[in-house]
Design a protein around this motif. Structure first.
Motif, short mmCIF file in Angstrom:
data_model
loop_
_atom_site.label_atom_id
_atom_site.label_comp_id
_atom_site.label_asym_id
_atom_site.label_seq_id
_atom_site.Cartn_x
_atom_site.Cartn_y
_atom_site.Cartn_z
N SER A 128 0.85 -1.19 0.00
CA SER A 128 0.00 0.00 0.00
C SER A 128 0.88 1.23 0.00
O SER A 128 1.46 1.61 1.02
N MET A 129 1.03 1.85 -1.17
CA MET A 129 1.92 3.00 -1.32
C MET A 129 1.61 3.68 -2.65
O MET A 129 1.35 3.00 -3.65
N ASP A 130 1.61 5.01 -2.68
CA ASP A 130 1.44 5.71 -3.94
C ASP A 130 2.54 5.28 -4.90
O ASP A 130 3.73 5.42 -4.59
N PRO A 131 2.19 4.76 -6.07
CA PRO A 131 3.20 4.10 -6.91
C PRO A 131 4.06 5.06 -7.74
O PRO A 131 5.27 5.07 -7.63
N TYR A 132 3.46 5.92 -8.56
CA TYR A 132 4.18 6.78 -9.48
C TYR A 132 5.21 5.97 -10.28
O TYR A 132 4.94 4.86 -10.69
N ILE A 133 6.40 6.54 -10.49
CA ILE A 133 7.38 5.85 -11.34
C ILE A 133 8.41 5.16 -10.45
O ILE A 133 8.89 5.72 -9.47
N ILE A 134 8.77 3.91 -10.83
CA ILE A 134 9.63 3.07 -9.99
C ILE A 134 10.77 2.52 -10.83
O ILE A 134 10.58 2.17 -12.00
N CYS A 135 11.96 2.44 -10.24
CA CYS A 135 13.04 1.68 -10.89
C CYS A 135 13.88 1.02 -9.80
O CYS A 135 13.92 1.48 -8.66
N GLU A 136 14.55 -0.07 -10.17
CA GLU A 136 15.36 -0.83 -9.22
C GLU A 136 16.84 -0.54 -9.45
O GLU A 136 17.31 -0.46 -10.58
N MET A 137 17.58 -0.41 -8.34
CA MET A 137 19.02 -0.22 -8.40
C MET A 137 19.72 -1.58 -8.44
O MET A 137 19.13 -2.60 -8.05
N PRO A 138 20.98 -1.64 -8.85
CA PRO A 138 21.69 -2.92 -8.91
C PRO A 138 21.79 -3.65 -7.58
O PRO A 138 21.87 -4.87 -7.55
N ASP A 139 21.77 -2.90 -6.46
CA ASP A 139 21.89 -3.55 -5.15
C ASP A 139 20.53 -3.98 -4.59
O ASP A 139 20.45 -4.45 -3.45
N GLY A 140 19.45 -3.81 -5.35
CA GLY A 140 18.13 -4.23 -4.90
C GLY A 140 17.30 -3.14 -4.27
O GLY A 140 16.10 -3.33 -4.02
N HIS A 147 -2.77 3.64 -6.18
CA HIS A 147 -2.42 3.69 -4.75
C HIS A 147 -1.87 2.36 -4.24
O HIS A 147 -2.05 2.01 -3.08
N MET A 148 -1.21 1.61 -5.11
CA MET A 148 -0.73 0.29 -4.72
C MET A 148 0.46 -0.10 -5.60
O MET A 148 0.51 0.23 -6.78
N ILE A 149 1.43 -0.80 -5.00
CA ILE A 149 2.52 -1.40 -5.77
C ILE A 149 2.28 -2.90 -5.83
O ILE A 149 2.13 -3.55 -4.79
N HIS A 150 2.21 -3.44 -7.04
CA HIS A 150 2.02 -4.87 -7.24
C HIS A 150 3.38 -5.49 -7.56
O HIS A 150 4.05 -5.06 -8.50
N VAL A 151 3.79 -6.50 -6.81
CA VAL A 151 5.03 -7.23 -7.09
C VAL A 151 4.62 -8.59 -7.63
O VAL A 151 4.09 -9.43 -6.90
N LEU A 152 4.85 -8.81 -8.93
CA LEU A 152 4.44 -10.03 -9.60
C LEU A 152 5.66 -10.94 -9.75
O LEU A 152 6.54 -10.68 -10.56
N LYS A 153 5.73 -12.01 -8.95
CA LYS A 153 6.83 -12.95 -9.02
C LYS A 153 6.67 -13.82 -10.24
O LYS A 153 5.63 -14.45 -10.45
#
Length: 534
Positions: A293-305, A526-532
């Protein structure tokens, strides 16, 4: 003068003690094992054993790997007789177990006391049914994996036939390309076959162990029946727990695993520039979902996770559990973000003023858990998309996609279309994927080369509305329809849909591929979905 051999009980701890000597209170190291009697024997006792049981096969120390026969009332680690039960650890123990591992335990129970009347308990009477049920599940899983294995072999044969058929249409220059394609296919099949075979063997082994243990429990007789029955029950319970773990692990795998082969239809034209006859693809499946539960907007991952995310005021740094670590204020709305090199990100900030509108492109480093501004440059329009590959920045604004240097110098206009929405670049930098959107027409994904030439256009009924796109480090393309609420997996050429990874993604705003967890991180309403993925 000859010296007679004298067998004297020792206080030394042996890995295997003679079973017959132990019955007489002697501690003599075993040198032999009879699997039929389930007895460990010293040199003296083995001579007596051979006299009584001439047909039994006895293994010496040279075959010690064959000594691992199941003995109901013996410790697996020390071969001594099981005498007590550690109530703290819920383990059956011999005297050596107690001395080495359970000295500090608060509750140790004598097995005969625990076993008294246990044969008549409900738990013991339900044991055969529990074992039978697990054996049935293991049989079902084994059969299912055997069917998957047979299907995999059929797929291998069919794809190999496609490769051979496709190969006949072209010249002898394809000999090496054919070899690479077949090797890739065989490698995929080998990896998948090994996984399936491991599951089959695990099911068979667990099934046989449960069967053997249950048969031994049901054959128990004599004055030690109660004690040994209790021991058998505890051992079966332990084995059932292991079996349940194996079952859960296998059931968590995708129900159907496929591999596909898609020939390169442009191979005759681009023969000299190709390095493979085609791609054998293991299609991604979504095997689990997690919601933050978090405002999503734009997301990117760094090399260290770590995760970098935009918000209304700037950038936010999150750890791998999506907990806030740091924040960096920016002067406007942050609509686009990408990772560049090392621990650096690039974010496009839109400045909406009274007399002028423009975008600032900020470069920010992640250093020791903090976000640090490095440099920036300005463009005189609202930037709608940003991507990076090996020092080249790709910005879309107005009606076109442009290439910039990392210091804000315009290199060239790559592609023009008034409906450009988002862009992404392949890992080798050879292909640029651009999503086009129009609320009046269907959405499309255009694949460009570095010069801006259109290589292909992809449309699908499952894609509707403004669209998001990202590329995994191994080149898989994921594209999302914001109105259709779907996530599709495409091939590297951006021409064919391999699978629908997810649906029901309400108002998706951003997507990135997590190399650390093999997951798609999708920012929705209003949500971040993590799809494994698997």
């Amino acid at each position: 003068m000859a010296t007679a051999s004298v067998y004297i009980a020792s206080d030394q701890v042996y890995d295997y003690c003679c079973s017959k000597c132990d019955e007489h209170g002697k501690n003599i190291e075993a040198q032999h094992f009879c699997p039929e009697c389930e007895h460990y024997l010293c040199d003296k006792c083995v001579r007596l054993h051979k006299g009584y049981h001439r047909q039994h096969t006895v293994y010496g120390r040279g075959d010690i790997q064959k000594w691992a026969g199941f003995s109901m009332d013996r410790c697996d680690q020390h071969s001594n007789k099981l005498e007590v039960h550690c109530d703290d650890h819920q383990e059956l123990c011999c005297s050596v177990c107690v001395a080495l591992n359970h000295r500090q335990c608060s509750s140790i129970s004598h097995l005969p006391d625990l076993a008294q009347g246990f044969i008549e308990t409900v738990e013991f009477k339900l044991l055969p049914a529990a074992v039978k049920k697990i054996k049935h599940v293991l049989d079902g899983l084994r059969n299912a994996r055997m069917k998957d294995q047979a299907s995999l072999k059929d797929s291998y044969k069919n794809i190999l036939a496609e490769i051979k058929s496709f190969r006949k249409e072209i010249t002898t220059m394809l000999d090496q390309l054919e070899k690479k394609a077949v090797e890739q296919l065989e490698s995929k099949v080998k990896d998948m076959d090994k996984s399936m075979n491991d599951d089959i063997e695990a099911c068979a082994q667990m099934h046989d162990q449960l069967k053997t243990m249950m048969e031994k429990v049901q054959r128990l007789t004599g004055k030690q029946k109660e004690t040994n029955s209790y021991i058998g029950y505890k051992r079966c319970q332990g084995q059932l727990t292991k079996a349940q773990s194996v079952i859960h692990e296998i059931e968590a795998r995708p129900k159907e695993e496929r591999i596909l082969f898609y020939p390169n239809t442009k191979i005759k034209t681009f023969l000299q520039g190709l390095d493979n006859l085609g791609n054998t693809v293991h299609v991604y499946n979504c095997i689990s979902k997690k919601y933050i539960s978090m405002d999503p907007y734009i997301i990117c991952e760094m090399p260290d996770g770590h995760i970098v995310k935009t918000d209304f005021t700037g950038l936010m740094l999150l750890n791998s559990q999506y907990k806030k670590i740091a924040h960096c204020n920016l002067p406007g709305y942050s609509y686009n973000l990408c990772h560049t090199i090392g621990n650096e990100v690039c974010v496009a900030v839109f400045i909406d003023g009274f007399f002028t509108n423009y975008s600032e492109i900020h470069f920010i480093k992640v250093t020791r858990g903090k976000l640090q501004k490095v440099r920036k440059f300005t463009i005189d329009q609202r930037c709608t998309s940003i991507a990076h590959h090996q020092g080249r920045l790709y910005l879309s604004y107005g009606t076109a996609l442009y290439q910039y240097t990392m210091y804000g110098e315009l290199v060239k206009k790559i592609y023009e279309n008034q409906e450009i929405f988002k862009c992404a670049v392949s890992p080798d930098g050879e292909r640029i994927y651009v999503t086009l959107h129009s609320f009046a027409t269907s959405l499309s994904l255009v694949t460009l080369d570095q010069s801006g030439q259109v290589l292909s256009t992809f449309e699908d009924p499952e894609l509707c509305g403004p669209c998001l796109v990202c590329v995994s480090p191994n080149g898989h393309v994921f594209v999302c329809g914001s109105m259709s609420n779907t996530m599709l997996h495409l091939d590297r050429e951006g021409t064919q849909k391999l699978a629908t990874v997810a649906d029901g993604l309400k108002l998706p705003e951003s997507v990135c591929f997590s190399e650390q967890t093999s997951s798609l991180i999708v920012g929705c309403d209003h949500m971040i979905h993590v799809l494994k993925l698997c």
